[in-house]
Structure formats: structure tokens, C-alpha cells
Motif scaffolding. Structure first.
Motif, PDB file in Angstrom:
ATOM      1  N   PRO A 159     -31.173 -18.713  10.922  1.00  0.00           N
ATOM      2  CA  PRO A 159     -31.586 -19.895  11.480  1.00  0.00           C
ATOM      3  C   PRO A 159     -30.942 -21.047  11.028  1.00  0.00           C
ATOM      4  O   PRO A 159     -30.771 -21.938  11.576  1.00  0.00           O
ATOM      5  N   LYS A 160     -30.410 -20.926   9.844  1.00  0.00           N
ATOM      6  CA  LYS A 160     -29.457 -22.061   9.290  1.00  0.00           C
ATOM      7  C   LYS A 160     -28.082 -22.370   9.592  1.00  0.00           C
ATOM      8  O   LYS A 160     -27.395 -22.919   9.391  1.00  0.00           O
ATOM      9  N   SER A 161     -27.733 -21.086  10.493  1.00  0.00           N
ATOM     10  CA  SER A 161     -26.238 -21.096  10.945  1.00  0.00           C
ATOM     11  C   SER A 161     -26.421 -22.291  12.122  1.00  0.00           C
ATOM     12  O   SER A 161     -27.145 -22.211  13.157  1.00  0.00           O
ATOM     13  N   ALA A 162     -25.386 -23.153  11.989  1.00  0.00           N
ATOM     14  CA  ALA A 162     -25.311 -24.272  12.946  1.00  0.00           C
ATOM     15  C   ALA A 162     -25.042 -23.846  14.242  1.00  0.00           C
ATOM     16  O   ALA A 162     -25.469 -24.309  15.443  1.00  0.00           O
ATOM     17  N   ILE A 163     -24.090 -23.003  14.247  1.00  0.00           N
ATOM     18  CA  ILE A 163     -23.441 -22.526  15.485  1.00  0.00           C
ATOM     19  C   ILE A 163     -23.750 -21.215  16.298  1.00  0.00           C
ATOM     20  O   ILE A 163     -23.746 -20.999  17.328  1.00  0.00           O
ATOM     21  N   ILE A 164     -24.632 -20.382  15.485  1.00  0.00           N
ATOM     22  CA  ILE A 164     -24.879 -18.875  15.926  1.00  0.00           C
ATOM     23  C   ILE A 164     -26.568 -18.981  15.809  1.00  0.00           C
ATOM     24  O   ILE A 164     -27.304 -19.029  17.028  1.00  0.00           O
ATOM     25  N   GLY A 165     -27.241 -18.917  14.855  1.00  0.00           N
ATOM     26  CA  GLY A 165     -28.740 -18.804  14.552  1.00  0.00           C
ATOM     27  C   GLY A 165     -29.516 -19.796  15.461  1.00  0.00           C
ATOM     28  O   GLY A 165     -30.488 -19.515  16.057  1.00  0.00           O
ATOM     29  N   SER A 166     -29.143 -20.975  15.133  1.00  0.00           N
ATOM     30  CA  SER A 166     -29.895 -22.365  15.562  1.00  0.00           C
ATOM     31  C   SER A 166     -29.885 -22.197  16.952  1.00  0.00           C
ATOM     32  O   SER A 166     -30.586 -22.902  17.782  1.00  0.00           O
ATOM     33  N   ARG A 167     -28.862 -21.446  17.784  1.00  0.00           N
ATOM     34  CA  ARG A 167     -28.807 -21.733  19.120  1.00  0.00           C
ATOM     35  C   ARG A 167     -29.164 -20.345  19.644  1.00  0.00           C
ATOM     36  O   ARG A 167     -28.886 -19.962  21.243  1.00  0.00           O
ATOM     37  N   GLY A 168     -29.950 -19.341  19.096  1.00  0.00           N
ATOM     38  CA  GLY A 168     -30.213 -18.305  19.614  1.00  0.00           C
ATOM     39  C   GLY A 168     -29.293 -17.111  20.039  1.00  0.00           C
ATOM     40  O   GLY A 168     -29.508 -16.448  21.057  1.00  0.00           O
ATOM     41  N   PHE A 199     -29.595 -16.326  32.517  1.00  0.00           N
ATOM     42  CA  PHE A 199     -30.201 -15.145  31.629  1.00  0.00           C
ATOM     43  C   PHE A 199     -30.495 -15.853  30.379  1.00  0.00           C
ATOM     44  O   PHE A 199     -30.057 -16.705  29.866  1.00  0.00           O
ATOM     45  N   ILE A 200     -31.594 -15.105  29.710  1.00  0.00           N
ATOM     46  CA  ILE A 200     -32.254 -15.596  28.316  1.00  0.00           C
ATOM     47  C   ILE A 200     -31.162 -15.320  27.203  1.00  0.00           C
ATOM     48  O   ILE A 200     -30.350 -14.432  27.449  1.00  0.00           O
ATOM     49  N   SER A 201     -31.543 -15.982  26.258  1.00  0.00           N
ATOM     50  CA  SER A 201     -30.660 -15.769  25.098  1.00  0.00           C
ATOM     51  C   SER A 201     -30.655 -14.258  24.421  1.00  0.00           C
ATOM     52  O   SER A 201     -31.875 -13.895  24.569  1.00  0.00           O
ATOM     53  N   GLN A 219     -31.442 -13.776  21.257  1.00  0.00           N
ATOM     54  CA  GLN A 219     -32.626 -13.763  20.511  1.00  0.00           C
ATOM     55  C   GLN A 219     -33.711 -13.609  21.302  1.00  0.00           C
ATOM     56  O   GLN A 219     -34.711 -12.552  20.699  1.00  0.00           O
ATOM     57  N   LYS A 220     -33.987 -13.932  22.376  1.00  0.00           N
ATOM     58  CA  LYS A 220     -35.126 -14.048  23.338  1.00  0.00           C
ATOM     59  C   LYS A 220     -35.034 -12.410  23.842  1.00  0.00           C
ATOM     60  O   LYS A 220     -36.363 -11.868  23.947  1.00  0.00           O
ATOM     61  N   VAL A 221     -33.891 -11.705  24.238  1.00  0.00           N
ATOM     62  CA  VAL A 221     -33.988 -10.649  24.719  1.00  0.00           C
ATOM     63  C   VAL A 221     -34.385  -9.548  23.434  1.00  0.00           C
ATOM     64  O   VAL A 221     -35.214  -8.761  23.910  1.00  0.00           O
ATOM     65  N   ALA A 222     -33.926  -9.727  22.405  1.00  0.00           N
ATOM     66  CA  ALA A 222     -34.624  -8.936  21.248  1.00  0.00           C
ATOM     67  C   ALA A 222     -36.010  -9.128  20.950  1.00  0.00           C
ATOM     68  O   ALA A 222     -36.616  -8.134  20.596  1.00  0.00           O
ATOM     69  N   GLU A 279      -1.187  -8.151  39.040  1.00  0.00           N
ATOM     70  CA  GLU A 279      -2.226  -6.847  38.840  1.00  0.00           C
ATOM     71  C   GLU A 279      -2.765  -6.642  37.335  1.00  0.00           C
ATOM     72  O   GLU A 279      -2.029  -6.831  36.481  1.00  0.00           O
ATOM     73  N   GLY A 280      -4.160  -6.578  37.329  1.00  0.00           N
ATOM     74  CA  GLY A 280      -4.599  -6.403  36.136  1.00  0.00           C
ATOM     75  C   GLY A 280      -4.751  -7.394  35.161  1.00  0.00           C
ATOM     76  O   GLY A 280      -5.301  -7.059  34.153  1.00  0.00           O
ATOM     77  N   ILE A 281      -4.582  -8.552  35.591  1.00  0.00           N
ATOM     78  CA  ILE A 281      -4.798  -9.776  34.945  1.00  0.00           C
ATOM     79  C   ILE A 281      -6.153  -9.807  34.340  1.00  0.00           C
ATOM     80  O   ILE A 281      -7.292  -9.354  35.005  1.00  0.00           O
ATOM     81  N   PHE A 282      -6.340 -10.202  33.004  1.00  0.00           N
ATOM     82  CA  PHE A 282      -7.653 -10.448  32.374  1.00  0.00           C
ATOM     83  C   PHE A 282      -8.227 -11.589  32.946  1.00  0.00           C
ATOM     84  O   PHE A 282      -7.500 -12.997  32.597  1.00  0.00           O
ATOM     85  N   ILE A 283      -9.323 -11.620  33.349  1.00  0.00           N
ATOM     86  CA  ILE A 283     -10.169 -12.822  33.732  1.00  0.00           C
ATOM     87  C   ILE A 283     -11.366 -12.973  32.795  1.00  0.00           C
ATOM     88  O   ILE A 283     -12.275 -12.043  33.119  1.00  0.00           O
ATOM     89  N   ALA A 284     -11.335 -13.707  31.912  1.00  0.00           N
ATOM     90  CA  ALA A 284     -12.496 -13.745  30.910  1.00  0.00           C
ATOM     91  C   ALA A 284     -13.380 -14.896  30.832  1.00  0.00           C
ATOM     92  O   ALA A 284     -13.096 -15.973  31.536  1.00  0.00           O
ATOM     93  N   ILE A 285     -14.729 -14.756  30.539  1.00  0.00           N
ATOM     94  CA  ILE A 285     -15.829 -15.917  30.260  1.00  0.00           C
ATOM     95  C   ILE A 285     -16.543 -15.629  29.261  1.00  0.00           C
ATOM     96  O   ILE A 285     -16.680 -14.616  28.732  1.00  0.00           O
ATOM     97  N   ASP A 286     -17.141 -16.804  28.670  1.00  0.00           N
ATOM     98  CA  ASP A 286     -18.406 -16.627  27.952  1.00  0.00           C
ATOM     99  C   ASP A 286     -19.304 -16.598  28.655  1.00  0.00           C
ATOM    100  O   ASP A 286     -20.158 -17.529  28.897  1.00  0.00           O
ATOM    101  N   GLU A 287     -20.095 -15.365  28.619  1.00  0.00           N
ATOM    102  CA  GLU A 287     -21.571 -15.317  29.364  1.00  0.00           C
ATOM    103  C   GLU A 287     -22.365 -14.448  28.402  1.00  0.00           C
ATOM    104  O   GLU A 287     -22.378 -13.191  28.526  1.00  0.00           O
ATOM    105  N   GLU A 288     -22.977 -15.378  27.381  1.00  0.00           N
ATOM    106  CA  GLU A 288     -23.836 -14.497  26.483  1.00  0.00           C
ATOM    107  C   GLU A 288     -25.434 -14.449  26.888  1.00  0.00           C
ATOM    108  O   GLU A 288     -26.224 -13.638  26.433  1.00  0.00           O
ATOM    109  N   GLY A 289     -25.536 -15.383  27.764  1.00  0.00           N
ATOM    110  CA  GLY A 289     -26.743 -16.017  28.106  1.00  0.00           C
ATOM    111  C   GLY A 289     -27.306 -17.178  27.123  1.00  0.00           C
ATOM    112  O   GLY A 289     -26.893 -17.337  26.366  1.00  0.00           O
ATOM    113  N   GLY A 290     -28.603 -17.511  27.523  1.00  0.00           N
ATOM    114  CA  GLY A 290     -29.483 -18.613  26.823  1.00  0.00           C
ATOM    115  C   GLY A 290     -28.145 -19.703  27.015  1.00  0.00           C
ATOM    116  O   GLY A 290     -27.866 -20.230  28.075  1.00  0.00           O
ATOM    117  N   ARG A 291     -27.891 -20.387  25.785  1.00  0.00           N
ATOM    118  CA  ARG A 291     -27.357 -21.733  25.910  1.00  0.00           C
ATOM    119  C   ARG A 291     -25.785 -21.593  26.294  1.00  0.00           C
ATOM    120  O   ARG A 291     -25.056 -22.435  26.549  1.00  0.00           O
TER     121      ARG A 291
END
Length: 361
Positions: free
Chosen positions: A163-172, A119-121, A123-126, A94-106
Motif C-alpha cells: 500500500p505504500k507504493s505510490a504508483i502500484i499498491g496505492s492504485r490497486g 473492468f475492476i482492478s 487488487q479487487k479481482v484477487a 502485416e504483423g504490427i504490434f498494436i499495444a495498450i495498457d489495459e490492466e483494469g481499475g484505474r
């Protein structure tokens, strides 16, 4: 008459004694063991995409070996199997956390999976949607998660867009280069999610957006951090929207030159809890990432807990052939016994976690 009075006093005494004993017994039953409290601090990945292939993990959940699971792409085939899988975990605990990475985009676990909307990323949302439209979109995202049994989403990303961020900005993955805009769109994301019973997790504290390196694979250092990047966290805490915050494996040199944020008392207890006044659940980024490769498992676990962290995330179900939850639990039990971790710190984390779990609709 004296015998009647004596009998009456005796009956009253026994009744009072029974009340005290029953209350003590109830309190003893309510108070979990140290291992049960520790288990709630552990979230693991697992193998299998339905109750049969994930049988071991479901069984371990039933015996409360851990308090949460993270769904990865390998766990998802279609809606039917995913719903059956999450239902099995919820029936087991009961109450177990069931988690996921669902940001949108990539960053989605649903790409090319049958029956799921994507869903769109951020960056595209904003760029393309106003706040009201963004709220509607994130409402649909959260409802899809809710419908398949997910109750924790590791999003929104509230890092500043560079945009120079390899893991955040460059991936929207970030909303905007304007931190005020990041805060506004993140707020819509959290409100839409939490109105549907899905806890939104702000990440990556204190800020991964202006970092060019990737903490998945390497040590990440920020020499001159712009504290303006904390605004989304400040705003969300002030508005009581922040329920869970993920701390990244980022060295903030102005605060702690020895430990990354995820292991640092100066960052978690000092900055996040002390200065920003956050009293919700602090979760680590994946403890198996390359950003922590300089530390042993024992060092990571002890430092994270002593720094003020609550939930440790491990993407793998096993480490060196041993079940992750079993291994980590024993490390913590031994550390408490050796006075390396105060038992009160475990109790504090457990109380925060259970408070949040009890709030999920």
C-alpha cells in the motif's frame, strides 16, 4: 552419342547453377536490411484517433519505420474509430504490434469512452473472485481488445502489493501481498489473453511493488530486493506462459549499482535470461520516463540493446521535432557501424520479435 552426352551434362550443369542462383536470390530477398531489423525493435506512440488524423503514423508503418504502436487515451474515441484505426495499421504492415495498457481499475484507456466495457482492478479481482471467475473476466477483457484490433496488452502487473507504493499498491494495480497469489492470478490473466490472440506482457521486472517512488518521474532504487518477488516470472517461464516481459527503470543495487534494470546486462542477460531462462521478447518501459533522465537517448538505446533487450517503447511520436523512429534507427545504425552494438544482437532481437509476431492468431 558424345554430342548428346555433352549436351545432357551441359543442361544438367545449367539447371544446377540456376537452382543455386535462385536459392541465393531467395535467401537475399528473405534477409531484411539492418534498418528493417532495427525498425521492428521500435514501438511508438502517435497522434490521431482515426485513419485520417493518424495518417502520418499509418504511412510510416507502411514503410516499416517501426514495428509497433502504443494506443493512449488520445487515440481512442469510440469502438468504430478505434477498429478502423487498428485495421489501417494492420493493412499498412502485416504483423504490427498494436499495444495498450489495459490492466483494469484505474489503468484503462477506455474510461468514459463510448461503447467500451471497463473492468475492476487487479487488487479487487484477487479479493472478490476465485481463479475461475478471474479467468472469465480476463477472457472478456481480452476479447474486447481483440475485437478492436489490439494484439498486445501491457498487463498483468505481477508486482507484489504494498500500500505504500505510490504508483502500484496505492492504485490497486497489484493482485496481492502474497506472491503465490500474484502468480496464480497472473497465470489466469495470461492464459485468458493469449487464448484470444492478445499477447500479455508481464511487468515491471524485476519488481516495482515494494518501491515507494514513481519511476515515471524519479530515479527508483531498491537497496534490499526480496528475490521471492520473481516467483510469478519463474512460474510463467516454466509453464511457457511468458511471451513478453517489460523491464522497469528500477535500480537493483544488489545486482547493478550503476544502471537501472532496463539498461543492465546483469539484470536482463544475467538474471532474466540467464537465471530465469526467459527467451521471449524483452520490452522496455517507456524510454522517455523520468526514471532514465540521467541518461542521454543514445546511452539509453545502446545500453538497452547490449543488455539483451528487444523492443524499445517510446510514448511520443517525435523527440525534439524529429520522428522518434527515424532518430532512434539512425542512432542504432551509427552504433553498429562504430562497433558499439554487435550486429548479431540486432539479429537476435529481430528473430525473437518475428517469432512472437508469427505466433499471434
Amino acid at each position: 552419342m558424345k554430342k548428346i552426352i555433352a549436351a545432357l551434362f551441359s543442361a544438367l550443369f545449367l539447371a544446377g547453377l540456376l537452382t543455386v542462383l535462385n536459392a541465393a536470390d531467395a535467401q537475399a530477398q528473405e534477409k531484411p536490411t539492418l534498418r528493417k531489423m532495427i525498425a521492428q525493435m521500435i514501438m511508438v506512440g502517435f497522434n490521431g484517433s482515426d485513419p485520417k488524423t493518424a495518417k502520418e503514423a499509418v504511412s510510416e508503418a507502411k514503410y516499416q519505420r517501426f514495428g509497433g504502436v502504443i494506443l493512449l487515451g488520445k487515440n481512442i474515441s469510440d469502438k468504430k474509430n478505434l477498429t478502423e484505426l487498428t485495421s489501417a495499421f494492420k493493412e499498412a504492415q502485416e504483423g504490427i504490434f498494436i499495444a495498450i495498457d489495459e490492466e483494469g481499475g484505474r489503468v484503462t484507456r477506455f474510461k468514459d469512452k463510448e461503447g467500451f466495457e471497463t473492468f475492476i482492478s487487479a487488487q479487487k479481482v484477487a479479493k472478490t473472485l476465485d481463479l475461475a471467475a478471474a479467468g472469465e473476466l480476463y477472457g472478456k477483457m481480452a476479447q474486447q481488445l481483440k475485437d478492436v484490433g489490439v494484439n498486445v496488452n501491457f498487463a498483468p502487473v505481477v508486482d507484489v502489493l504494498n500500500p505504500k507504493s505510490a504508483i502500484i499498491g496505492s492504485r490497486g494495480r497489484a493482485f496481492s501481498a502474497d506472491i503465490d497469489e500474484v502468480s496464480l492470478y497472473a497465470s489466469e490473466f495470461m492464459r485468458a489473453s493469449q487464448a484470444r490472440g492478445v499477447i500479455a506482457v508481464m511487468k515491471h521486472f524485476p519488481g516495482h511493488g515494494n518501491v515507494e517512488a514513481d519511476s515515471h518521474t524519479a530515479k527508483v532504487v531498491i537497496e534490499n530486493f526480496d528475490y521471492g518477488e520473481l516467483k510469478p516470472y519463474f512460474d510463467a517461464v516454466r509453464k511457457n506462459e511468458a511471451k513478453m516481459i517489460m523491464v522497469g527503470h528500477i535500480y537493483l543495487m544488489q545486482r547493478d549499482a550503476e544502471l537501472p534494470a532496463s539498461l543492465s546486462p546483469a539484470i536482463i542477460d544475467g538474471l532474466l535470461r540467464g537465471e530465469l531462462k526467459f527467451d521471449g521478447v524483452v520490452i522496455s518501459d517507456d524510454m522517455l520516463m523520468g526514471g532514465l533522465k540521467e541518461f542521454t537517448l543514445q546511452e539509453k538505446v545502446i545500453n538497452f540493446i547490449n543488455a539483451g533487450g528487444d523492443v524499445m517503447l517510446f510514448s511520443d511520436y517525435k523527440i525534439d521535432g524529429r520522428r522518434t523512429a527515424e532518430l532512434v534507427t539512425q542512432l542504432i545504425v551509427d552504433a553498429v557501424g562504430a562497433k558499439q552494438i554487435p550486429k548479431e544482437r540486432i539479429e537476435e532481437a529481430y528473430e525473437r520479435i518475428m517469432k512472437l509476431k508469427n505466433s499471434i492468431k
